[in-house]
Design a protein around this motif. Structure first.
Motif, short mmCIF file in Angstrom:
data_model
loop_
_atom_site.label_atom_id
_atom_site.label_comp_id
_atom_site.label_asym_id
_atom_site.label_seq_id
_atom_site.Cartn_x
_atom_site.Cartn_y
_atom_site.Cartn_z
N LYS A 149 -4.92 -9.50 0.22
CA LYS A 149 -4.95 -8.17 -0.36
C LYS A 149 -3.58 -7.50 -0.21
O LYS A 149 -2.87 -7.72 0.78
N PHE B 42 -1.79 -3.96 0.29
CA PHE B 42 -2.11 -2.63 0.80
C PHE B 42 -0.91 -1.70 0.62
O PHE B 42 0.24 -2.12 0.79
N GLU B 43 -1.20 -0.47 0.28
CA GLU B 43 -0.22 0.61 0.38
C GLU B 43 -0.64 1.45 1.57
O GLU B 43 -1.62 2.18 1.51
N ASP B 44 0.12 1.34 2.65
CA ASP B 44 -0.32 1.86 3.94
C ASP B 44 -1.68 1.22 4.25
O ASP B 44 -1.77 0.02 4.38
N ASN B 45 -2.76 2.01 4.30
CA ASN B 45 -4.06 1.41 4.61
C ASN B 45 -4.99 1.36 3.39
O ASN B 45 -6.18 1.10 3.53
N ILE B 46 -4.45 1.60 2.20
CA ILE B 46 -5.26 1.64 0.99
C ILE B 46 -5.08 0.33 0.23
O ILE B 46 -3.96 -0.10 -0.05
N THR B 47 -6.20 -0.31 -0.14
CA THR B 47 -6.14 -1.56 -0.89
C THR B 47 -5.70 -1.28 -2.32
O THR B 47 -6.28 -0.45 -3.01
N ARG B 48 -4.67 -2.00 -2.79
CA ARG B 48 -4.16 -1.83 -4.14
C ARG B 48 -4.42 -3.05 -5.04
O ARG B 48 -4.46 -2.92 -6.25
N LYS C 224 -10.53 -0.52 -9.97
CA LYS C 224 -10.06 0.56 -10.84
C LYS C 224 -11.21 1.21 -11.61
O LYS C 224 -11.14 2.39 -11.94
N GLU D 257 -5.57 -3.72 -10.65
CA GLU D 257 -5.55 -2.69 -9.62
C GLU D 257 -6.93 -2.60 -8.99
O GLU D 257 -7.94 -2.59 -9.70
N TYR D 258 -6.98 -2.53 -7.69
CA TYR D 258 -8.23 -2.71 -6.95
C TYR D 258 -9.30 -1.70 -7.36
O TYR D 258 -9.08 -0.49 -7.34
N HIS E 107 6.10 0.75 2.65
CA HIS E 107 4.70 1.17 2.60
C HIS E 107 3.76 0.05 2.16
O HIS E 107 2.55 0.19 2.32
#
Length: 805
Positions: free
Chosen positions: A199, A201-207, A287, A284-285, A185
């Motif tokens: 960057k 990513f967790e799937d399409n979410i920036t972490r 946050k 964490e992006y 993921h």
């Protein structure tokens, strides 16, 4: 850390093969050789080895690369990660210029997807860098290399980022678990929007987002590596070199969502973790949310509003709850006619580069004045490590992902815009701000005044009659005729970059340096005021990376102009078709990315926008390319909207371009989303072939490109359609899949054509079984006379037929 050992669950034959531990005592294979399970390739310097491996408690086997001279089997690359061998023994060999993994029955589990058009023999070689390459004998030019297809590990010399010319992206993707190499993921890649940033990513979410590096090509990042960052018109990537070439170093995207940096410890004979990201909760992006800064105090995270901002919560404190992520809003709106200034925030990780501009010729004081003169500018900063270097970055809108850093290598300062009441009570400073504001307001430069006027007018709505009896008010910035005239050098012939049915198109530059493209409605235009209104209303509402962005419009007197973002690489037809500038010079990877990008843009129009939108004039000249060769669909003057329950419409006013229009539209005036699908299919086949549909000629028949493609498909010779000017090596299976998708899209009956969501699925999936296409529309031989020849030498035009049958 990931250490792998052999399993004991194999069949007796496989176990015997593994116990023998056979070794191919060389670093390469030629096309007459093969490597089976139990055999290995070892790089010339003894640093890496290639072979088949399995993980604990699993009979799945993979071809991979790992370090040779250390006791633990640390995998750095996996070929068939998503399709493991299970049962029959595996074999690695070269077939027709392609590196393949097969089992005993000949079933393929992985291939390099290359195709050699040369009769020269090829060799695969494992280098001391850990790179597995495929090349012609006695040549250093690679047909394929594993460094271009990383899995979860980055070695010295590898790249993370983009090759814009080839349309290739390098990124890391985690394993699914500690024992499963299947793509997981988490991915670590370079976001090319704006200024490139790495960057997670967790799937399409920036972490997680790394610190932006604006100027360094070679930067001594730590005592182990020298980081390399390259950003130009051709490439944008991060890489690194080793200070000590004998050290063993690796970057890893862990399946738990960590970017880790390891070095081999020769004393403990184990991997030492040098650092990992995100290392604390502040990394964490975003946050703390927008317009807030994250601070670690005594190992506890605290979120604080930036100067001039308060919490979105009812109380509006400056300091937020440690776990609150709603962010902050302005205490007071900006007053561009009154005194304002900036508060400095020291030692920060600069905000995410989403809405920003960069200037490399200004002093810091000039940056401050420029930001004050722009009502939408919220902050600025000096981007470079050296203060002797000129330049600044401006942010517009919300400021995201900011933290206070204690790191010595992060000396950045962020200047946040605030109203005068927020400035410190230093009368001298306040007086200076007032004077600076007064100077700015009294500047007599005509360009600057016009620009400020335009900024003040942003957000004013215009009322346009979209369809008969229907009015809709929408937000769209308005431009002055004088400003556009100055931006285009009074609509100079030298600024003219195109001509369409709408009228001429000019390149221009606004006072703030932004490049624009201006479409000016001509008095003799075949498209009129209705098309102008239609395009302005429709595209003003559309927001997608594969649709051209409308910046504003001009309606003064008889003038009707649309102002767009400028696309420096022009239209797709200039790259695809021979006889035009740069014709047919794109690499296949770029062509494929353009096909996928156009498909995504159409999917947004058909399915994801608020109303279903039919473009009705999709063609190569209406696909524009930005500086990174990303495609953007343009020209919405002919577009129509459908209601929620509407599927098709009939019209007596046929508009579009011959060669791209569907049969049911040309003959009966019926259009739907399947009309756009037909046009997309034509475009795909043109990109593959490098020839226009209507201008296509063949010495053996008089079919157009669609008819020619269908004949080749029926004869099993579809590969003959491929542009002869394509590079020597490309993924043949992917090209053939595009040909099949193109034929599926141009089928005669609309109900047989796929939707754009199905098209994207077919393009994205290598294993998906595609349906067999039926005969395309307009499958008729043309009459081979002078009229036909004259027709095909005519320029491509957008036509309007007032009567449809």
């Amino acid at each position: 850390m990931r250490l792998l050992v052999s399993s004991t669950v194999f069949s007796s034959l496989l176990a015997l093969s593994l116990m023998l531990g056979l070794c191919v005592c060389m670093d390469s294979l030629n096309q007459s050789q093969s490597m089976s399970e139990g055999e290995r390739l070892i790089s010339a310097g003894g640093k890496f080895q290639l072979g088949f491996f399995n993980t604990d408690n699993s009979s799945n086997r993979y071809l991979g690369i790992w370090f040779y001279n250390i006791p633990s089997k640390t995998i750095v690359w996996v070929a068939n990660r998503n399709k493991p061998l299970n049962g029959s023994l595996g074999l690695l060999k070269i077939e027709h210029g392609t590196l393949v993994i097969q089992d005993n029955s000949g079933q393929a589990y992985w291939s390099s997807n290359t195709r050699s058009l040369s009769s020269r023999s090829t060799t695969t070689k494992l280098l001391d860098s850990g790179n597995l390459v495929l090349k012609y004998d006695n040549s250093e030019t690679y047909l394929w290399q594993s460094f271009n297809y990383p899995t979860d590990t980055m070695l010295a010399g590898m790249k993370l980022g983009w090759d814009f010319k080839a349309g290739m992206e390098w990124q890391l993707t985690s394993w699914k678990s500690a024992e499963d190499p299947f793509a997981g993921h988490f991915s670590y890649s370079m976001d090319p929007r704006g200024f490139p940033q790495l960057k997670l990513f967790e799937d399409n979410i920036t972490r997680f987002r790394s610190h932006p590096r604006f100027g360094g090509i070679n930067t001594s990042f730590d005592s182990v590596i020298t980081s390399i960052f390259v950003y130009d018109s051709q490439e944008a990537y991060f890489s690194y070199d080793l200070h000590d070439q004998n050290s063993l170093v690796r970057f890893l995207v862990n399946y738990t969502g960590k970017v880790q940096h390891y070095k081999w410890n020769t004393q403990t004979l184990d991997w030492t973790l040098l650092y990992e990201s995100p290392s604390d909760s502040c990394e964490e992006y975003a946050k703390c949310g927008p317009n807030a800064v994250c601070v670690i105090v005594n190992a506890v995270r605290t979120c604080e509003c930036l100067p001039g901002y308060v919490s979105k919560s009812a109380e509006g404190p400056d300091t937020l709850d440690p776990w609150y992520s709603g962010g902050c809003i302005r205490k007071s709106p900006f007053n561009c006619s009154g005194p304002e200034g900036f508060k400095r925030v020291k030692r920060v990780k600069l905000p995410d580069l989403v809405l920003f501009e960069m200037n490399t010729s200004m002093t810091l004081k000039e940056c401050e004045n420029m930001c004050l003169g722009n009502c939408t500018c919220t902050a600025y900063a000096h981007p470079f490590e050296s203060r002797d270097k000129k330049g600044c970055v401006f942010w517009f809108g919300d400021l995201l992902d900011i933290r206070i850093s204690n790191a010595e290598y992060e000396p950045r300062e962020l200047f946040v815009r605030v109203v005068a009441s927020e400035l410190e009570g230093n009368s001298k400073r306040r007086k200076g701000v007032v004077v600076a504001a007064a100077v700015i307001l009294s500047v007599c430069s005509a360009i600057f005044c016009l620009w400020a006027s335009w900024r003040r007018r942003r957000g004013q709505g215009v009322r346009l009659d979209v369809h008969a009896g229907e009015e809709e008010k929408f937000e769209l910035p308005m431009f002055d005729v004088v400003m556009i005239s100055q931006a285009t050098n009074n609509f100079s012939h030298f600024n003219k970059i195109g001509q369409g049915g709408f009228g001429p198109v000019y390149k221009g530059q606004l006072p703030n340096g932004q490049e624009i493209a201006v479409k000016r409605l001509s008095e003799t235009s075949s498209q009129g005021l209705n098309e102008f209104k239609n395009e302005a209303v429709l595209i003003a509402k559309l927001q997608h990376r594969n649709l051209v962005k409308l910046l504003g419009c001009c309606i003064e007197g008889q003038e009707r102009m649309l102002v767009y973002e400028y696309m420096p690489n022009g239209s797709l037809d200039s790259f695809v078709f021979p006889g035009t500038t740069g014709g047919s010079c794109l690499l296949w990877r770029t062509k494929f990315n353009i096909i996928v990008g156009v498909a995504k843009g159409l999917l947004y129009l058909h399915q994801d926008s608020r109303l279903t939108i039919i473009h009705r004039d999709l063609k190569a000249s209406n696909v524009l390319l930005d500086s990174k060769m990303n495609p953007k669909i343009s020209d919405f003057g002919m577009a129509r909207t459908f209601g929620e329950d509407q599927f098709l419409e009939k019209t007596k006013r046929i508009v579009g371009t011959y060669g791209y229009m569907s049969p049911e539209y040309v003959v009966d005036g019926i259009f739907s989303i399947k009309s756009d699908v037909f046009s997309f299919g034509v475009l795909v086949l043109e990109i593959v072939c490098g020839k226009r549909n209507r201008e296509f000629h063949h010495p053996d028949h008089n079919f157009n490109l669609l008819g020619h493609t269908w004949n080749l498909w029926v004869e099993g010779k579809a590969h003959d359609l491929i542009d002869e000017q394509m590079e020597d090596s490309f993924p043949l299976a992917e090209v053939m899949r595009c040909i099949q998708v193109g034929l599926l899209c141009v089928q005669k009956c609309p109900e047989d054509r796929p939707t754009m969501s199905s098209v994207l699925l077919m393009l994205d999936s290598e294993s998906m079984r595609l349906p067999q296409p039926k005969k395309p529309g307009f499958y008729l031989e043309r009459i081979p006379d002078g009229i036909n020849r004259r027709e095909n030498t005519a320029k491509e035009i957008t036509i309007t037929l007032l009567e449809g049958r």
